[in-house]
Design a protein around this motif. Sequence first.
Motif, mmCIF file in Angstrom:
data_model
loop_
_atom_site.group_PDB
_atom_site.id
_atom_site.type_symbol
_atom_site.label_atom_id
_atom_site.label_comp_id
_atom_site.label_asym_id
_atom_site.label_seq_id
_atom_site.Cartn_x
_atom_site.Cartn_y
_atom_site.Cartn_z
ATOM 1 N N LYS A 22 -5.727 57.443 -23.084
ATOM 2 C CA LYS A 22 -5.311 56.911 -24.378
ATOM 3 C C LYS A 22 -4.288 55.796 -24.189
ATOM 4 O O LYS A 22 -3.355 55.935 -23.405
ATOM 5 C CB LYS A 22 -4.704 58.019 -25.238
ATOM 6 N N VAL A 23 -4.491 54.723 -24.943
ATOM 7 C CA VAL A 23 -3.586 53.571 -24.895
ATOM 8 C C VAL A 23 -3.184 53.221 -26.318
ATOM 9 O O VAL A 23 -4.006 53.240 -27.229
ATOM 10 C CB VAL A 23 -4.269 52.354 -24.233
ATOM 11 N N ASN A 39 -6.965 52.374 -28.300
ATOM 12 C CA ASN A 39 -8.291 52.173 -27.732
ATOM 13 C C ASN A 39 -9.304 53.084 -28.427
ATOM 14 O O ASN A 39 -8.988 54.198 -28.846
ATOM 15 C CB ASN A 39 -8.301 52.360 -26.211
ATOM 16 N N VAL A 40 -10.508 52.554 -28.563
ATOM 17 C CA VAL A 40 -11.610 53.278 -29.193
ATOM 18 C C VAL A 40 -12.807 53.158 -28.256
ATOM 19 O O VAL A 40 -13.385 52.081 -28.119
ATOM 20 C CB VAL A 40 -11.959 52.685 -30.582
ATOM 21 N N VAL A 72 2.822 47.833 -24.935
ATOM 22 C CA VAL A 72 1.644 48.653 -24.630
ATOM 23 C C VAL A 72 2.114 49.904 -23.904
ATOM 24 O O VAL A 72 2.957 49.828 -23.008
ATOM 25 C CB VAL A 72 0.638 47.882 -23.739
ATOM 26 N N ILE A 73 1.556 51.067 -24.276
ATOM 27 C CA ILE A 73 1.941 52.324 -23.622
ATOM 28 C C ILE A 73 0.700 53.134 -23.262
ATOM 29 O O ILE A 73 -0.277 53.168 -24.003
ATOM 30 C CB ILE A 73 2.896 53.150 -24.517
ATOM 31 N N ALA A 74 0.765 53.761 -22.077
ATOM 32 C CA ALA A 74 -0.315 54.636 -21.618
ATOM 33 C C ALA A 74 0.287 55.725 -20.724
ATOM 34 O O ALA A 74 1.377 55.561 -20.175
ATOM 35 C CB ALA A 74 -1.364 53.849 -20.837
ATOM 36 N N ASP A 75 -0.430 56.821 -20.585
ATOM 37 C CA ASP A 75 -0.018 57.912 -19.711
ATOM 38 C C ASP A 75 -0.531 57.588 -18.313
ATOM 39 O O ASP A 75 -1.667 57.886 -17.975
ATOM 40 C CB ASP A 75 -0.581 59.246 -20.219
ATOM 41 N N SER A 76 0.299 56.950 -17.535
ATOM 42 C CA SER A 76 -0.079 56.461 -16.217
ATOM 43 C C SER A 76 1.153 56.536 -15.313
ATOM 44 O O SER A 76 2.279 56.487 -15.805
ATOM 45 C CB SER A 76 -0.550 55.011 -16.360
#
Length: 130
Positions: A22-23, A39-40, A72-76
């Motif tokens: 997920k972003v 994001n989709v 921008v954020i993501a689980d990374s």
Amino acid sequence: MSLLAAATEVREKAYAPYSRFKVGAALRTSAGTVYVGCNVENVAYPEGTCAEAGAIAAMVAGGETRIAEVLVIADSPEPVPPCGGCRQKIAEFAGQEVRVTLCTTDGKQKVMTVAELLPGVFTAAHMDRT
């Protein structure tokens, strides 16, 4: 609302059943309005939409075209940069000096400018034949 809070909140709404990645993206316009996108995904992978593209589409639909800041954020493990297409989309609506903050869900951040994100940007000037 801060860009970090807005991007974090919209990230949870991402539709990512295939990658589970997920972003969330949030941008602030020169008028001060915040627009978000997530994001989709689509089972036909190339047909998905990036979070950054979604935020830009929302901005344009809202009648604005100038980005003042992006997050921008993501689980990374490390901050995730936008894909090449989204870098070009950001550059279409943001000056080269505009700040782009890349974040992880555990607090890491990397701050860049649009110029650093996309050196050698393709612009409308490249199409000018005069």
